[in-house]
Design a protein around this motif. Structure first.
Motif, PDB file in Angstrom:
ATOM      1  N   LEU A  81      44.229  43.791  15.137  1.00 43.62           N
ATOM      2  CA  LEU A  81      44.527  44.430  13.787  1.00 43.62           C
ATOM      3  C   LEU A  81      45.409  43.714  13.019  1.00 43.62           C
ATOM      4  O   LEU A  81      46.567  43.509  13.666  1.00 43.62           O
ATOM      5  CB  LEU A  81      44.931  45.646  13.996  1.00 43.62           C
ATOM      6  CG  LEU A  81      45.269  46.437  12.477  1.00 43.62           C
ATOM      7  CD1 LEU A  81      43.855  46.479  11.447  1.00 43.62           C
ATOM      8  CD2 LEU A  81      45.877  48.048  12.780  1.00 43.62           C
ATOM      9  N   ASP A  82      44.956  42.760  12.194  1.00 39.19           N
ATOM     10  CA  ASP A  82      46.067  41.792  11.341  1.00 39.19           C
ATOM     11  C   ASP A  82      45.274  41.705   9.752  1.00 39.19           C
ATOM     12  O   ASP A  82      44.373  42.247   9.568  1.00 39.19           O
ATOM     13  CB  ASP A  82      46.192  40.692  12.113  1.00 39.19           C
ATOM     14  CG  ASP A  82      47.690  40.124  12.155  1.00 39.19           C
ATOM     15  OD1 ASP A  82      48.155  40.306  10.907  1.00 39.19           O
ATOM     16  OD2 ASP A  82      48.301  39.699  12.961  1.00 39.19           O
ATOM     17  N   ARG A 134      46.446  45.408  18.575  1.00 40.30           N
ATOM     18  CA  ARG A 134      47.521  44.787  18.462  1.00 40.30           C
ATOM     19  C   ARG A 134      47.331  43.721  17.454  1.00 40.30           C
ATOM     20  O   ARG A 134      46.191  43.337  17.225  1.00 40.30           O
ATOM     21  CB  ARG A 134      47.725  44.169  19.781  1.00 40.30           C
ATOM     22  CG  ARG A 134      48.049  45.001  21.016  1.00 40.30           C
ATOM     23  CD  ARG A 134      48.666  44.185  22.249  1.00 40.30           C
ATOM     24  NE  ARG A 134      49.179  45.171  23.286  1.00 40.30           N
ATOM     25  CZ  ARG A 134      49.105  44.823  24.504  1.00 40.30           C
ATOM     26  NH1 ARG A 134      49.169  43.626  24.777  1.00 40.30           N
ATOM     27  NH2 ARG A 134      49.482  45.768  25.502  1.00 40.30           N
ATOM     28  N   ASP A 135      48.323  42.956  17.307  1.00 39.54           N
ATOM     29  CA  ASP A 135      48.084  42.272  16.032  1.00 39.54           C
ATOM     30  C   ASP A 135      47.672  40.823  16.682  1.00 39.54           C
ATOM     31  O   ASP A 135      47.642  40.546  17.904  1.00 39.54           O
ATOM     32  CB  ASP A 135      49.409  41.597  15.330  1.00 39.54           C
ATOM     33  CG  ASP A 135      50.448  41.082  15.962  1.00 39.54           C
ATOM     34  OD1 ASP A 135      50.302  40.582  16.954  1.00 39.54           O
ATOM     35  OD2 ASP A 135      51.818  41.477  15.625  1.00 39.54           O
ATOM     36  N   ALA A 136      47.382  39.918  15.968  1.00 36.23           N
ATOM     37  CA  ALA A 136      46.653  38.538  16.335  1.00 36.23           C
ATOM     38  C   ALA A 136      47.671  37.382  17.030  1.00 36.23           C
ATOM     39  O   ALA A 136      47.405  36.420  17.497  1.00 36.23           O
ATOM     40  CB  ALA A 136      46.279  37.861  15.251  1.00 36.23           C
ATOM     41  N   THR A 193      46.620  42.679   3.331  1.00 42.92           N
ATOM     42  CA  THR A 193      47.954  41.861   3.861  1.00 42.92           C
ATOM     43  C   THR A 193      48.520  42.605   4.930  1.00 42.92           C
ATOM     44  O   THR A 193      48.214  43.380   5.366  1.00 42.92           O
ATOM     45  CB  THR A 193      48.834  42.244   2.424  1.00 42.92           C
ATOM     46  OG1 THR A 193      48.941  43.934   2.414  1.00 42.92           O
ATOM     47  CG2 THR A 193      48.120  41.853   1.290  1.00 42.92           C
ATOM     48  N   ALA A 194      49.690  41.955   5.481  1.00 44.05           N
ATOM     49  CA  ALA A 194      50.513  42.294   6.535  1.00 44.05           C
ATOM     50  C   ALA A 194      51.278  43.610   6.237  1.00 44.05           C
ATOM     51  O   ALA A 194      50.970  44.359   7.175  1.00 44.05           O
ATOM     52  CB  ALA A 194      51.457  41.329   6.867  1.00 44.05           C
ATOM     53  N   GLU A 235      50.139  48.539   8.689  1.00 48.60           N
ATOM     54  CA  GLU A 235      50.621  49.566   9.297  1.00 48.60           C
ATOM     55  C   GLU A 235      50.033  50.897   8.625  1.00 48.60           C
ATOM     56  O   GLU A 235      49.796  51.870   9.284  1.00 48.60           O
ATOM     57  CB  GLU A 235      52.253  49.638   9.110  1.00 48.60           C
ATOM     58  CG  GLU A 235      53.027  48.658   9.762  1.00 48.60           C
ATOM     59  CD  GLU A 235      52.869  48.753  11.429  1.00 48.60           C
ATOM     60  OE1 GLU A 235      52.713  49.991  11.698  1.00 48.60           O
ATOM     61  OE2 GLU A 235      52.764  48.032  11.924  1.00 48.60           O
ATOM     62  N   ARG A 236      49.556  50.605   7.484  1.00 49.61           N
ATOM     63  CA  ARG A 236      48.831  51.700   6.701  1.00 49.61           C
ATOM     64  C   ARG A 236      47.542  52.088   7.425  1.00 49.61           C
ATOM     65  O   ARG A 236      47.220  53.340   7.454  1.00 49.61           O
ATOM     66  CB  ARG A 236      48.526  51.222   5.325  1.00 49.61           C
ATOM     67  CG  ARG A 236      47.640  52.329   4.537  1.00 49.61           C
ATOM     68  CD  ARG A 236      47.243  51.716   3.185  1.00 49.61           C
ATOM     69  NE  ARG A 236      46.206  52.444   2.398  1.00 49.61           N
ATOM     70  CZ  ARG A 236      45.717  52.469   1.505  1.00 49.61           C
ATOM     71  NH1 ARG A 236      45.676  51.071   0.958  1.00 49.61           N
ATOM     72  NH2 ARG A 236      44.793  53.184   0.753  1.00 49.61           N
TER      73      ARG A 236
END
Length: 891
Positions: A845-846, A833-835, A809-810, A814-815
């Protein structure tokens, strides 16, 4: 391209590149009577046109001559054309015909490969002059195109080896230097020379003597400096002594009253600094040289001056001026800049590990035309030859009309069409007639109203002919047919890679009983192509049709953004048949596509087709998906307006006419009836409903809510994409297993019967890859493994753009982000970075859900899970189908 264009332009109204070079004197005797200036000017016009056509897919040079007598070109023209192609076989690329006072030179496209005469490698481009010089013994030589190609190729390879070597950081930007032990060096170190003294060394590879011109000294220096300095720089370095007799080695200098030493110095420095330099290495440094203007003394008195220039070997390539090479661009004959010329000359196929493992080459730059791009397809899919046999096979002994279903529809819709076309086909005994409602749209051009259909004839003993059938006599119909035939011919060569002699004649027919069909049947081309442009037999027809397969099924691969170069990929036959559907007859369509079957690619292709069929702007086409990263990815393509489902529900979108929906299985009805709203928008136009195509895959349903899709029985008409085109063998087998789990026990929100499409699935074979499932690892062990594996792949040619790390999950992003970054920094691996920024040079990373519709070569799935075990297999499929080549799962 440079801003300067020559006066030559491509003439309109021809289905080929036709360059009019004006009046040219032809015939050996006639040309010998001309003054040299006029003869050279005429020859230059012809050569520029020939060079441009060779580099741009071929075409025709048209010229006028003074009388109608049959004459040959003239020895000087023929010799220059042979020098241009560096072959004595003039007819391989040039054929001539005379019609009255018009004289035509038919030019075949240049192509790379081997010269049949001696087996040497042909350069990628044709050039009148390379402007690359080198030393050979005591001479300065201008490299021809073949020598220049080999020189540049070696320089590029040397730079690559240097940059990739273990000590490349030490070596970057360092020039080789001339040894101080060189016999010319003691003289170079002197501050003056004696008039008449004899230098103690001769001309050699490293030494050139030149006398000063008796007048126009600065102009003389401007002329010789570029050639000799570039030659020394491109070889081993050396010394240029100006003011020394080359035979006697005597110092003569230049009388002081004839030269200003300061002005001469400025002129030489300026001239050297203006020399074009091209780098393959990262140094980007300029030419290293030492200039000395020394006194020449006679009996102790100042007589004049001599010039000494020491040039160090250059790391890459130095030109005396921009290469003299031409190309057609925007209907103009334009010269290539030095950088563009070098780029095209040294262009090669992508050479990355993932391509060699995952793809096979369908069309290589090493044997293609100058404007061609490499074409790859995934291993395990059909090769262009198989696709040609499947889609456009040539029958023995008769003509075949294809697609048969379209031929039936057209002849039933239009009375008299069958008789009209059959009459045109009577002279031809073997071949294929490829029908389309608009060949223009097939070639990414705009459709023309009033066109019933286009028919492309590929027949034995004939040039290809494109027929356009109009409903009514239309003055613009001829322009449409000509433009479409022109685009087809250019695409066959420059996209499809066809290397034979080819043209496409254009004919317009009219079905209206009030009009005379015969009046429009004449081909628009006034020149009669040579017999060699006709297709001699089945082998020639099939070769041309394989190029046509690339033209029609090729699309810009997503690899292009990743590799930084243009790469084409091929649709499958199944995708092509769906893409070829008439949009006017299929306004609404549901496409069920299995994981990895290319739904998003198809969505993009369909939006391009919508733009051409309906003559609409990008802002009138709306693409809707569930997630922001996929929305951003499509938005960057500039083919439509792209929005997420939530934004769509909130907005009005009054300007939208056509809608394409992707990944619809993950939509939700919680914010409103998105399907009803989309249907209302596409049906509100006065001139009829717009396009509503919906792509979905129930196997990738990642929630248990109501999707808002209509009942399966109401999803009509419906098509299925069942051929998997993305995943390597081990990943595909994993997908098969998990999809069978879902089929045996689907969640309650997946409609019964929707998963039977799995029975029709086709899986590619022979694509190597990795699947590893690593259980019971700690978070520290997982992130260390990810960092180590990334570093392993980066050392083997992969980049951060190849990697995605996906979590459940989104919130969990962060975890894991802190722990991953800590491990990456230890291994000196790049950031995350996110998608939302898929094109950046970083690891993504997403969450699995937010990565829906996207793909990467290497995917790590960390703790893929869900609150409801019923859809865990769906989440695993969503995860696994994102990986093209290597997949690592940490359950």
């Amino acid at each position: 391209m440079e801003a300067n264009q020559c006066s030559l332009v491509v003439e309109p109204s021809y289905p080929d590149l036709v360059i009019n070079v004006g009046e040219v004197t032809l015939g050996e005797e006639n040309r010998n009577k001309l003054q040299k200036v006029q003869r050279d000017q005429e020859k230059e016009r012809v050569l520029r046109a020939a060079c441009a056509l060779l580099n741009s897919g071929g075409g025709v040079i048209r010229m006028a001559k003074k009388d109608e007598h049959l004459v040959d070109m003239g020895l000087d023209l023929e010799t220059s054309l042979r020098e241009l192609i560096q072959s004595s076989d003039l007819q391989a690329f040039f054929e001539t015909k005379q019609q009255g006072r018009r004289f035509y030179i038919f030019v075949k496209s240049w192509s790379s490969g081997l010269l049949p005469e001696d087996g040497s490698v042909k350069p990628r481009l044709c050039s009148l002059r390379s402007s690359l010089h080198r030393r050979s013994g005591t001479s300065e030589l201008l490299m021809n195109s073949r020598e220049a190609f080999c020189f540049l190729k070696k320089k590029k390879n040397d730079a690559k080896i240097l940059e990739e070597g273990p000590f490349h950081k030490v070596h970057k930007g360092i020039h080789q230097e001339l040894p101080n032990s060189d016999p010319a060096d003691p003289i170079f170190q002197k501050d003056y020379l004696e008039y008449g003294e004899i230098l103690p060394f001769p001309e050699s590879q490293l030494v050139e003597f030149k006398r000063f011109s008796t007048k126009h000294i600065q102009e003389y220096v401007k002329k010789i400096i570029p050639e000799y300095v570039s030659a020394f720089a491109n070889t081993d370095g050396g010394y240029l002594f100006i003011g020394v007799d080359d035979k006697s080695k005597k110092v003569l200098g230049c009388a002081k009253e004839n030269v200003d030493p300061d002005s001469l110095r400025r002129q030489i420095v300026k001239t050297i600094h203006k020399l074009p330099c091209v780098h393959f290495c990262q140094a980007q440094c300029q030419i290293t040289f030492t200039l000395k203007i020394v006194d020449v003394l006679a009996r102790g008195e100042l007589y004049g001056y001599a010039c000494m220039i020491r040039v160090e070997p250059f790391c890459c390539a130095v030109f005396s001026e921009a290469p003299n090479s031409w190309i057609v661009e925007d209907k103009y004959v334009c010269s290539l800049t030095t950088e563009k010329w070098v780029g095209m000359m040294t262009d090669t196929d992508p050479d990355l590990l993932e391509l060699s493992e995952d793809f096979e080459c369908q069309l290589s730059l090493s044997s293609g035309p100058p404007l061609g791009r490499p074409v790859y397809s995934r291993k395990g899919l059909q090769h262009k030859k198989e696709l040609q046999q499947l889609l456009f096979s040539v029958p023995p002994g008769h003509l075949r009309y294809t697609p048969e279903s379209l031929w039936r529809d057209l002849t039933s819709e239009h009375e008299g069409l069958q008789e009209l076309i059959n009459k045109q086909m009577q002279p031809f005994s073997q071949g294929i007639v490829i029908l389309s409602r608009s060949w223009a749209v097939d070639l990414n051009l705009q459709e023309k109203p009033g066109v019933i259909c286009d028919a492309l004839l590929i027949a034995q003993n004939s040039t290809p002919i494109l027929y356009t059938v109009l409903r009514e006599l239309d003055a613009e119909g001829q322009d449409y047919c000509t433009l479409t035939a022109f685009a087809l011919k250019q695409n066959l060569v420059n996209v499809g890679g066809y290397t034979g002699k080819v043209c496409v004649r254009a004919k317009v027919l009219c079905l209206s009983p009030e009009s005379s069909a015969e009046a429009l049947e004449a081909a628009v081309s006034p020149m009669d192509y040579p017999a060699s442009y006709s297709l001699a037999g089945t082998q020639h027809m099939e070769a041309l049709l394989q190029s046509l397969v690339i033209v029609l099924l090729g699309f810009r691969s997503l690899l292009s953004d990743q590799l930084g170069c243009e790469v084409l990929n091929l649709l499958t036959a199944q995708q092509y048949e769906m893409f070829s559907r008439s949009l006017r007859k299929n306004k609404e369509l549901f496409i069920h596509g299995l994981p990895g079957s290319g739904k998003t690619i198809m969505a993009m292709k369909i939006m391009e087709k919508i733009r051409n069929v309906f003559h609409c702007e990008e802002k009138r086409i709306l693409y809707i998906c569930e997630n922001q990263p996929l929305r951003n990815f499509i938005s960057d393509k500039n083919i439509c307006q792209a929005e997420t489902r939530k934004t769509f529900i909130k907005g009005k979108f009054e300007h939208i006419q056509h809608i394409v929906i992707d990944e619809a299985q993950n939509f939700r009805s919680e914010d409103g009836d998105w399907y009803g709203k989309a249907k209302t928008i596409t049906r509100r136009a006065k001139d009829g409903p717009g396009i509503l195509w919906i792509f979905l895959d129930y196997f990738q349903t990642s929630h248990l809510d109501c999707s808002g899709l209509p009942l399966l029985s109401d999803q009509y008409p419906r098509e299925e994409l069942t051929r998997i085109v993305r995943n390597a063998d081990p990943i595909a087998k994993y997908l098969q297993k998990e999809m069978q789990v879902i089929r045996n026990n689907p969640s309650f929100n997946i409609p019964p019967g929707s998963l039977e499409v799995l029975l029709e699935a086709e899986w590619p074979q022979g694509v190597q890859g990795t699947l590893q499932i690593k259980k019971r690892l700690t978070v520290e062990q997982i992130v260390t493994f990810v960092a180590d594996t990334c570093r392993f792949f980066f050392e083997r040619g992969y980049s951060p753009k190849d990697v995605a790390v996906l979590v459940s999950t989104a919130k969990e992003v962060e975890r894991y982000k802190y722990e991953l970054l800590k491990a990456m920094r230890k291994k000196r691996v790049v950031q995350l970075r996110d998608a939302c920024d898929m094109l950046g040079d970083h690891i993504v990373l997403d969450s699995v859900r937010r990565f829906s519709g996207l793909e990467r070569n290497i995917v790590f799935g960390i703790h893929p899970r869900t609150t409801d075990p019923a859809i865990l297999p769906n989440i695993l499929i969503c995860l696994a189908s994102r990986a093209k080549q290597h997949l690592y799962i940490f359950p």
